[in-house]
Structures are given as C-alpha cells and as structure tokens.
Design a protein around this motif. Structure first.
Motif, PDB file in Angstrom:
ATOM      1  N   ARG A 131      32.721  -9.551   2.963  1.00  0.00           N
ATOM      2  CA  ARG A 131      33.046  -9.208   1.575  1.00  0.00           C
ATOM      3  C   ARG A 131      33.900  -7.952   1.510  1.00  0.00           C
ATOM      4  O   ARG A 131      34.829  -7.872   0.703  1.00  0.00           O
ATOM      5  N   ALA A 132      33.611  -6.975   2.350  1.00  0.00           N
ATOM      6  CA  ALA A 132      34.391  -5.735   2.355  1.00  0.00           C
ATOM      7  C   ALA A 132      35.858  -6.004   2.677  1.00  0.00           C
ATOM      8  O   ALA A 132      36.745  -5.281   2.224  1.00  0.00           O
ATOM      9  N   ALA A 133      36.126  -7.058   3.448  1.00  0.00           N
ATOM     10  CA  ALA A 133      37.498  -7.391   3.837  1.00  0.00           C
ATOM     11  C   ALA A 133      38.292  -8.051   2.708  1.00  0.00           C
ATOM     12  O   ALA A 133      39.517  -8.166   2.798  1.00  0.00           O
ATOM     13  N   LEU A 134      37.611  -8.473   1.634  1.00  0.00           N
ATOM     14  CA  LEU A 134      38.310  -9.112   0.522  1.00  0.00           C
ATOM     15  C   LEU A 134      39.059  -8.082  -0.318  1.00  0.00           C
ATOM     16  O   LEU A 134      38.515  -7.036  -0.659  1.00  0.00           O
ATOM     17  N   SER A 135      40.295  -8.394  -0.666  1.00  0.00           N
ATOM     18  CA  SER A 135      41.053  -7.528  -1.581  1.00  0.00           C
ATOM     19  C   SER A 135      40.551  -7.778  -3.001  1.00  0.00           C
ATOM     20  O   SER A 135      39.882  -8.786  -3.268  1.00  0.00           O
ATOM     21  N   LYS A 136      40.899  -6.903  -3.916  1.00  0.00           N
ATOM     22  CA  LYS A 136      40.526  -7.078  -5.334  1.00  0.00           C
ATOM     23  C   LYS A 136      41.101  -8.393  -5.859  1.00  0.00           C
ATOM     24  O   LYS A 136      40.423  -9.140  -6.580  1.00  0.00           O
ATOM     25  N   GLU A 137      42.325  -8.696  -5.486  1.00  0.00           N
ATOM     26  CA  GLU A 137      42.964  -9.937  -5.937  1.00  0.00           C
ATOM     27  C   GLU A 137      42.223 -11.163  -5.375  1.00  0.00           C
ATOM     28  O   GLU A 137      41.974 -12.125  -6.102  1.00  0.00           O
ATOM     29  N   GLU A 138      41.853 -11.129  -4.088  1.00  0.00           N
ATOM     30  CA  GLU A 138      41.113 -12.244  -3.492  1.00  0.00           C
ATOM     31  C   GLU A 138      39.754 -12.418  -4.161  1.00  0.00           C
ATOM     32  O   GLU A 138      39.341 -13.542  -4.453  1.00  0.00           O
ATOM     33  N   LEU A 139      39.076 -11.305  -4.410  1.00  0.00           N
ATOM     34  CA  LEU A 139      37.767 -11.342  -5.042  1.00  0.00           C
ATOM     35  C   LEU A 139      37.859 -12.010  -6.413  1.00  0.00           C
ATOM     36  O   LEU A 139      37.057 -12.889  -6.743  1.00  0.00           O
ATOM     37  N   ASP A 140      38.849 -11.620  -7.212  1.00  0.00           N
ATOM     38  CA  ASP A 140      38.995 -12.208  -8.545  1.00  0.00           C
ATOM     39  C   ASP A 140      39.405 -13.679  -8.479  1.00  0.00           C
ATOM     40  O   ASP A 140      38.902 -14.507  -9.234  1.00  0.00           O
ATOM     41  N   THR A 141      40.298 -14.021  -7.562  1.00  0.00           N
ATOM     42  CA  THR A 141      40.729 -15.411  -7.409  1.00  0.00           C
ATOM     43  C   THR A 141      39.558 -16.296  -6.995  1.00  0.00           C
ATOM     44  O   THR A 141      39.345 -17.383  -7.554  1.00  0.00           O
ATOM     45  N   LEU A 142      38.784 -15.839  -6.026  1.00  0.00           N
ATOM     46  CA  LEU A 142      37.624 -16.606  -5.559  1.00  0.00           C
ATOM     47  C   LEU A 142      36.531 -16.693  -6.627  1.00  0.00           C
ATOM     48  O   LEU A 142      35.895 -17.738  -6.800  1.00  0.00           O
ATOM     49  N   SER A 143      36.333 -15.615  -7.369  1.00  0.00           N
ATOM     50  CA  SER A 143      35.331 -15.608  -8.442  1.00  0.00           C
ATOM     51  C   SER A 143      35.714 -16.586  -9.548  1.00  0.00           C
ATOM     52  O   SER A 143      34.857 -17.297 -10.084  1.00  0.00           O
ATOM     53  N   LEU A 144      36.996 -16.637  -9.887  1.00  0.00           N
ATOM     54  CA  LEU A 144      37.471 -17.593 -10.890  1.00  0.00           C
ATOM     55  C   LEU A 144      37.284 -19.029 -10.383  1.00  0.00           C
ATOM     56  O   LEU A 144      36.861 -19.915 -11.132  1.00  0.00           O
ATOM     57  N   ASP A 148      23.422 -28.197 -20.106  1.00  0.00           N
ATOM     58  CA  ASP A 148      22.680 -28.700 -21.258  1.00  0.00           C
ATOM     59  C   ASP A 148      21.417 -27.877 -21.515  1.00  0.00           C
ATOM     60  O   ASP A 148      20.529 -28.288 -22.251  1.00  0.00           O
ATOM     61  N   LYS A 149      21.335 -26.706 -20.947  1.00  0.00           N
ATOM     62  CA  LYS A 149      20.157 -25.849 -21.073  1.00  0.00           C
ATOM     63  C   LYS A 149      20.387 -24.780 -22.147  1.00  0.00           C
ATOM     64  O   LYS A 149      21.453 -24.691 -22.741  1.00  0.00           O
ATOM     65  N   THR A 150      19.388 -23.925 -22.367  1.00  0.00           N
ATOM     66  CA  THR A 150      19.461 -22.896 -23.410  1.00  0.00           C
ATOM     67  C   THR A 150      19.546 -21.487 -22.851  1.00  0.00           C
ATOM     68  O   THR A 150      20.455 -20.733 -23.179  1.00  0.00           O
ATOM     69  N   TYR A 151      18.594 -21.096 -21.983  1.00  0.00           N
ATOM     70  CA  TYR A 151      18.514 -19.721 -21.491  1.00  0.00           C
ATOM     71  C   TYR A 151      19.083 -19.600 -20.077  1.00  0.00           C
ATOM     72  O   TYR A 151      18.588 -20.226 -19.142  1.00  0.00           O
ATOM     73  N   TYR A 152      20.105 -18.760 -19.947  1.00  0.00           N
ATOM     74  CA  TYR A 152      20.799 -18.552 -18.678  1.00  0.00           C
ATOM     75  C   TYR A 152      20.689 -17.080 -18.281  1.00  0.00           C
ATOM     76  O   TYR A 152      21.031 -16.191 -19.052  1.00  0.00           O
ATOM     77  N   HIS A 153      20.233 -16.859 -17.091  1.00  0.00           N
ATOM     78  CA  HIS A 153      20.112 -15.510 -16.514  1.00  0.00           C
ATOM     79  C   HIS A 153      21.305 -15.323 -15.579  1.00  0.00           C
ATOM     80  O   HIS A 153      21.532 -16.135 -14.687  1.00  0.00           O
ATOM     81  N   ILE A 154      22.077 -14.263 -15.815  1.00  0.00           N
ATOM     82  CA  ILE A 154      23.246 -14.010 -14.974  1.00  0.00           C
ATOM     83  C   ILE A 154      23.287 -12.531 -14.601  1.00  0.00           C
ATOM     84  O   ILE A 154      22.948 -11.669 -15.411  1.00  0.00           O
ATOM     85  N   PHE A 155      23.671 -12.262 -13.384  1.00  0.00           N
ATOM     86  CA  PHE A 155      23.740 -10.884 -12.903  1.00  0.00           C
ATOM     87  C   PHE A 155      25.137 -10.313 -13.154  1.00  0.00           C
ATOM     88  O   PHE A 155      26.123 -11.033 -13.203  1.00  0.00           O
ATOM     89  N   PHE A 156      25.191  -9.007 -13.322  1.00  0.00           N
ATOM     90  CA  PHE A 156      26.467  -8.302 -13.323  1.00  0.00           C
ATOM     91  C   PHE A 156      26.698  -7.835 -11.884  1.00  0.00           C
ATOM     92  O   PHE A 156      25.778  -7.358 -11.228  1.00  0.00           O
ATOM     93  N   PRO A 157      27.914  -7.972 -11.378  1.00  0.00           N
ATOM     94  CA  PRO A 157      28.154  -7.641  -9.968  1.00  0.00           C
ATOM     95  C   PRO A 157      28.108  -6.131  -9.688  1.00  0.00           C
ATOM     96  O   PRO A 157      28.455  -5.317 -10.534  1.00  0.00           O
ATOM     97  N   ILE A 158      27.686  -5.831  -8.472  1.00  0.00           N
ATOM     98  CA  ILE A 158      27.773  -4.462  -7.970  1.00  0.00           C
ATOM     99  C   ILE A 158      29.178  -4.341  -7.373  1.00  0.00           C
ATOM    100  O   ILE A 158      29.460  -4.922  -6.316  1.00  0.00           O
ATOM    101  N   ALA A 159      30.040  -3.639  -8.068  1.00  0.00           N
ATOM    102  CA  ALA A 159      31.468  -3.606  -7.719  1.00  0.00           C
ATOM    103  C   ALA A 159      31.715  -3.126  -6.290  1.00  0.00           C
ATOM    104  O   ALA A 159      32.492  -3.737  -5.555  1.00  0.00           O
ATOM    105  N   HIS A 160      31.060  -2.043  -5.878  1.00  0.00           N
ATOM    106  CA  HIS A 160      31.342  -1.495  -4.549  1.00  0.00           C
ATOM    107  C   HIS A 160      30.827  -2.400  -3.416  1.00  0.00           C
ATOM    108  O   HIS A 160      31.220  -2.245  -2.275  1.00  0.00           O
ATOM    109  N   LYS A 161      29.967  -3.376  -3.761  1.00  0.00           N
ATOM    110  CA  LYS A 161      29.498  -4.326  -2.750  1.00  0.00           C
ATOM    111  C   LYS A 161      30.293  -5.627  -2.799  1.00  0.00           C
ATOM    112  O   LYS A 161      29.988  -6.569  -2.073  1.00  0.00           O
ATOM    113  N   LYS A 162      31.294  -5.664  -3.672  1.00  0.00           N
ATOM    114  CA  LYS A 162      32.189  -6.816  -3.817  1.00  0.00           C
ATOM    115  C   LYS A 162      31.424  -8.130  -4.011  1.00  0.00           C
ATOM    116  O   LYS A 162      31.696  -9.127  -3.361  1.00  0.00           O
ATOM    117  N   GLU A 163      30.475  -8.078  -4.935  1.00  0.00           N
ATOM    118  CA  GLU A 163      29.757  -9.294  -5.308  1.00  0.00           C
ATOM    119  C   GLU A 163      30.665 -10.178  -6.160  1.00  0.00           C
ATOM    120  O   GLU A 163      31.669  -9.724  -6.709  1.00  0.00           O
TER     121      GLU A 163
END
Length: 187
Positions: A14-27, A40-55
């Motif tokens: 993950r550290a080797a990914l550039s910002k552009e690669e990270l965003d492209t892969l995330s999209l 078709d569900k109601t309640y969704y739990h989603i995490f916010f990424p830890i930026a410095h860990k390139k989640e």
C-alpha cells in the motif's frame, strides 16, 4: 501465511501506491461494488480511511450510499476499552481525526450492531476462505460478533487473496471481498 509477515508485506504494497493509483483503484472498487447483491438493505456501516496508511478511499462508496438514500453509520473506536460503536452519519455530523489518524464522529446517534445490514470492513490481507487480517487490535472482530447473523461483512482490498492466512480463534471471516477487478464471495 504468518500474520506478522503479511502485515508488513501489505503495508509495504500500500505504501508503494501513488495518490493517483490509490484513487483510481478505490474508484474501481466502488464500481465493482455496484455489482454486489447488497443494495436492497437499509443500514450500512462504512469506515473512513486512515490516509497515512493508504486505506481504500471509501468516499466513492459513500456517495453511492447517499445517492440511494441509505442509512449510513460510521465507526468510532474506543481505544481505552478496545470496543467500537457505530454512529449515524448525518449532514451535521462533526468529524475529527483521532490521534491514530482515524476520521471519526465527535458525537451522534448510536446505532446498535444488531441493526446493521452491511458492513464495509478495512483489511490488510485476506485469503480464499474469507479470513481477513487487520492491524491486530481486534476492534472489528469484537464488533462483528455483536451483529445479527444476516449481516453481510464486505472487505475492501486493492489486492487479490492469499491462498491461506494464519487465523486465531477470535477471528471473524468476511462474506465478500471487493477488489478493483473482481468480487470474491466466501460464505
């Protein structure tokens, strides 16, 4: 494979990914998610990424959820107890980055784990059996045990699965993992 080795390997990948690669892969992950049978569900739990860990940047999935008028909850980690709670994300929800680099709600309406239908889960690595490996603190494993049995656990990863990873008795597997190129279903 041994967890210590895999943690270091995937942190380096993950550290080797550039910002552009990270965003492209995330999209690409968000686009793949559209094909998963989870909308078709109601309640969704989603995490916010830890930026410095390139989640995985979950902003793209968050926009999908908002566009479909879903109830969205976000985690708040309590490092003093090792527990995690889910807070309903609303327009006025104030977020603050914790000392660990995690964007979290300051306060809000807590939603019980038993109400959740789908959890998007961060991970470092996973295997072909749905075993996931995080950072080793156990927050998600403890939280997932409290969810109803029908709840879907969805990992998000830039990478393909390992053949097998070392698991412990308290580890909870995921049902699905979404990558930029494929959706893996395990359970």
């Amino acid at each position: 494979m041994e967890k210590k080795y895999l943690r270091e390997l995937y942190k380096a990948k993950r550290a080797a990914l550039s910002k552009e690669e990270l965003d492209t892969l995330s999209l690409a992950i968000a686009n793949q998610a559209l094909h998963a049978p989870i909308w078709d569900k109601t309640y969704y739990h989603i995490f916010f990424p830890i930026a410095h860990k390139k989640e995985v940047n979950t902003e793209f999935i968050l926009h999908i959820l908002q566009g479909r008028d879903k109830s969205i909850v976000v985690p708040k980690a309590h490092f003093n107890t090792g527990e995690m709670t889910s807070i309903l994300l609303q327009e006025n929800t104030l977020l603050k980055t914790s000392p660990y680099g995690i964007p979290e709600p300051v306060e809000g309406i807590e939603i019980a784990p038993q109400q959740l239908d789908v959890l998007f889960i961060p991970l470092l690595a996973y295997d072909k059996n749905g075993n996931r490996m995080g950072y080793g603190k156990g927050f998600y494993d403890r939280f997932l045990k409290k969810c109803k049995k029908e709840c879907r656990f969805v990992g998000l990863s830039f990478f393909e699965p390992e053949e097998a990873i070392e698991i412990d008795a308290h580890d909870i597997p995921i049902h699905t993992c979404i990558t930029p190129y494929k959706i893996y279903n395990f359970l």
